[in-house]
Design an enzyme around this catalytic site. Structure first.
Site, mmCIF file in Angstrom:
data_model
loop_
_atom_site.group_PDB
_atom_site.id
_atom_site.type_symbol
_atom_site.label_atom_id
_atom_site.label_comp_id
_atom_site.label_asym_id
_atom_site.label_seq_id
_atom_site.Cartn_x
_atom_site.Cartn_y
_atom_site.Cartn_z
ATOM 1 N N ASP A 38 0.814 -1.221 0.000
ATOM 2 C CA ASP A 38 0.000 0.000 0.000
ATOM 3 C C ASP A 38 0.846 1.269 0.000
ATOM 4 O OD1 ASP A 38 -2.460 -1.161 -0.121
ATOM 5 O OD2 ASP A 38 -2.889 -1.005 2.020
ATOM 6 N N LYS A 60 -3.049 3.206 -2.604
ATOM 7 C CA LYS A 60 -4.296 3.948 -2.749
ATOM 8 C C LYS A 60 -4.191 5.184 -1.893
ATOM 9 C CE LYS A 60 -6.289 0.371 -1.312
ATOM 10 N NZ LYS A 60 -7.287 -0.430 -0.602
ATOM 11 N N MET A 175 -8.636 8.574 9.624
ATOM 12 C CA MET A 175 -9.146 9.206 8.399
ATOM 13 C C MET A 175 -10.146 10.320 8.715
ATOM 14 S SD MET A 175 -9.690 5.735 6.169
ATOM 15 C CE MET A 175 -10.189 4.751 7.563
HETATM 16 C C1 SAM Z 1 -7.050 3.312 5.572
HETATM 17 S S1 SAM Z 1 -6.611 3.691 7.217
HETATM 18 C C2 SAM Z 1 -5.513 2.386 7.539
HETATM 19 C C3 SAM Z 1 -5.240 2.169 8.993
HETATM 20 C C4 SAM Z 1 -4.235 1.056 9.247
HETATM 21 N N1 SAM Z 1 -4.789 -0.224 8.851
HETATM 22 C C5 SAM Z 1 -3.791 0.990 10.689
HETATM 23 O O1 SAM Z 1 -4.058 0.011 11.371
HETATM 24 O O2 SAM Z 1 -3.125 1.934 11.127
HETATM 25 C C6 SAM Z 1 -5.550 5.067 6.950
HETATM 26 C C7 SAM Z 1 -5.566 6.018 8.124
HETATM 27 O O3 SAM Z 1 -4.779 5.496 9.183
HETATM 28 C C8 SAM Z 1 -4.168 6.556 9.869
HETATM 29 N N2 SAM Z 1 -2.709 6.400 9.762
HETATM 30 C C9 SAM Z 1 -2.048 5.434 9.126
HETATM 31 N N3 SAM Z 1 -0.722 5.552 9.306
HETATM 32 C C10 SAM Z 1 -0.552 6.636 10.099
HETATM 33 C C11 SAM Z 1 0.587 7.276 10.682
HETATM 34 N N4 SAM Z 1 1.821 6.827 10.485
HETATM 35 N N5 SAM Z 1 0.362 8.348 11.469
HETATM 36 C C12 SAM Z 1 -0.873 8.809 11.700
HETATM 37 N N6 SAM Z 1 -1.972 8.250 11.183
HETATM 38 C C13 SAM Z 1 -1.817 7.174 10.405
HETATM 39 C C14 SAM Z 1 -4.651 7.859 9.246
HETATM 40 O O4 SAM Z 1 -5.818 8.252 9.942
HETATM 41 C C15 SAM Z 1 -4.984 7.385 7.850
HETATM 42 O O5 SAM Z 1 -5.921 8.242 7.230
#
Ligand code: SAM
Length: 249
Positions: A38, A60, A175
């Site tokens: 991803d 994505k 998100m």
């Molecule tokens: C589609 S979701 C995926 C979440 C992922 N599966 C997880 O467990 O962290 C994507 C969202 O996760 C959060 N996110 C993912 N990586 C991040 C990071 N390193 N720092 C802050 N927020 C993060 C944000 O809110 C982002 O919009």
């Protein structure tokens, strides 16, 4: 499916810091034949991939889809027919707002052997790296993880922000940045005060991490003036204030 020879591993890459990758996930990356990854996967994690593996960016990003979900699933099904170890590498944890459940379901329906390898989710790690404990005996005994960008209507009704505001002392929103004004309106209508603390943690656990601390009343202005943007985790609740107690350490 016929002639399959391999297995698909849905591996959680964690939130960015390579030290937070699980040993099991790292071992799979090192011996993978194909890795489909991803967009939010950090470069040090990608560097763990077997150099001989085929690497496919299925990234994505908001408004910019490289591969649609059905194409990713079809790709995994195709690759597993001729490769032993196919890794589907997803940010954080595959089952936390990562569509891991949907991908696993599609693979099982296609007769593909599949295993999930959990990762550390950003909703826990990003606040931790910003010195915010999600629970604390003095501030919060409950926490809710919720998406701020939901698929409403087709599968399920809208998020019940009132129940979350009234039932959970800490709220962790994935998100949520682009929908923050609406979320704050909903939470305030449900009884949270304008003085309720909120933290936004961008790129949590990475060297470029940024954190904004404010209240439900001030945070939108802070976002506008600082240019703060996604991807970020929002944490709402009194646990955010605990961070201040560490400020002078
Ligand atoms: C589609 S979701 C995926 C979440 C992922 N599966 C997880 O467990 O962290 C994507 C969202 O996760 C959060 N996110 C993912 N990586 C991040 C990071 N390193 N720092 C802050 N927020 C993060 C944000 O809110 C982002 O919009």
């Amino acid at each position: 499916m016929t002639n399959r020879s391999g297995k698909v591993y849905l591996v959680g890459a964690g939130p960015g810091d390579p030290g937070l990758m699980t040993v099991k996930g790292k071992t799979l990356l090192e011996c993978a034949d194909v890795v489909v990854y991803d967009a939010l996967i950090s470069p040090p994690i990608l560097a763990m991939i077997n150099p001989a593996a085929e690497q496919i960016n299925a990234g994505k990003r908001r408004g910019r889809h490289s591969l649609i979900q059905a194409e990713i699933t079809a790709l995994l099904i195709e690759k597993v027919q001729s490769h032993a170890i196919v890794v589907r590498l997803k940010g954080g944890d595959p089952f936390m707002f990562g569509r891991g459940g949907e991908e696993m379901e599609d693979l099982i329906q296609a007769g593909v052997p599949v295993e999930v390898v959990p990762g550390i989710t950003s909703g826990i790690a990003a606040p931790a790296y910003a010195d915010i404990p999600l629970t604390h005996r003095a501030y919060s005994s409950s926490v809710t993880f919720v998406t701020g960008h939901e698929s409403v209507g087709k599968y399920r009704p809208a998020i019940n922000w009132q129940a979350i505001a009234q039932g959970s002392e800490t709220i962790v929103i994935y998100m949520g940045i682009h929908n923050l004004a609406h979320i704050i309106d909903q939470l305030c209508a449900a009884g949270l005060t304008a003085a309720t603390p909120i933290a936004l943690v961008r790129w949590g656990t990475r060297p470029e991490q940024e954190t904004l601390i404010g209240t439900l009343e001030t945070i939108l202005e802070q976002v506008a003036t600082s240019g703060f943007d996604a991807p970020a985790i929002a944490v709402i609740g009194n646990v955010v204030n605990w961070q201040k107690t560490l400020a002078n350490r």
